[in-house]
Design an enzyme around this catalytic site. Sequence first.
Site, PDB file in Angstrom:
ATOM      1  N   ARG A   1       0.841  -1.206   0.000  1.00 50.87           N
ATOM      2  CA  ARG A   1       0.000   0.000   0.000  1.00 50.87           C
ATOM      3  C   ARG A   1       0.872   1.250   0.000  1.00 50.87           C
ATOM      4  NH1 ARG A   1      -4.449   0.162   4.471  1.00 50.87           N
ATOM      5  NH2 ARG A   1      -5.157   1.917   3.189  1.00 50.87           N
TER       6      ARG A   1
ATOM      7  N   CYS B  50      -0.976   6.516   8.859  1.00 49.76           N
ATOM      8  CA  CYS B  50      -1.322   5.223   8.256  1.00 49.76           C
ATOM      9  C   CYS B  50      -2.446   5.489   7.262  1.00 49.76           C
ATOM     10  CB  CYS B  50      -1.721   4.210   9.329  1.00 49.76           C
ATOM     11  SG  CYS B  50      -3.123   4.747  10.347  1.00 49.76           S
TER      12      CYS B  50
END
Length: 260
Positions: A163, A218
């Site tokens: 990611r 995040c």
Amino acid sequence: MVDCTFYLGEDTKGKQEYVKEHIPTAIYFHLDEDLSGEIGLHGGRHPLPDFERLKDKLENIGISNDTKVVAYDRQKGAMASRFWWLLTYLGHEKVYVLNGGFQKWQEEKLPMASGMESPQYYKGNLNVQVRDDMLVSMEDVKNKLLDVRNGSITLIDSREPARYKGEVEPIDKIAGHIPGAINEFWIYATTDSGWKEVSALGEHFSHLDKSNETIVYCGSGVTACPNVLALKTAGFTNVKLYAGSWSDWISYNDNPIEKA
């Protein structure tokens, strides 16, 4: 005791597991309903909660400034760390994350309870003293990108490598990372049995400059929290959370994005 078990994409599963079995006296806190606010145009997928509402719930289960609070979950400390960060941000100094979480408690064959706990405590009195030094906004991060590039500020992306690199993006609309961020997947600060020991955490982050301001993010400000906790445990003193994180960053069309 606070049970923070929550599964992304299955918002009732954590509470169901809590009702089935939990550590005695533990009160359940739901990530979306208790530890996050309402989703808007900006702020990310898990905005910070309404702090007056959170304060009321904390006081209603008996939490005062001198109350020792231990949070746990079934996700290696990810959700419990969110609770730890929020309570610490409000100025509470006696909040902890249970090392090894619910699984370790189970393995030790310690007492269990079931059903919903109805606290019989007196109402707490929580004197909130917000620690603004623990938090940065999108504007703060954007204004610091040059310092991130020249190495005087450390920007950490806590998501899994694929990611971070922008190879996949199963949750958010846009893939990639904030320019200049380095990847420190939060799970690498843990072991099968819990958190790494303090010395091992020091080694894990030994390539980072402790004198730098360190900003952690995040996807939505949740799994950045275990990295914040791990960094603080390893001796980093100037650690801040970008609470909106990637899902907030990409909600602004002119924000730069980097891949690979």
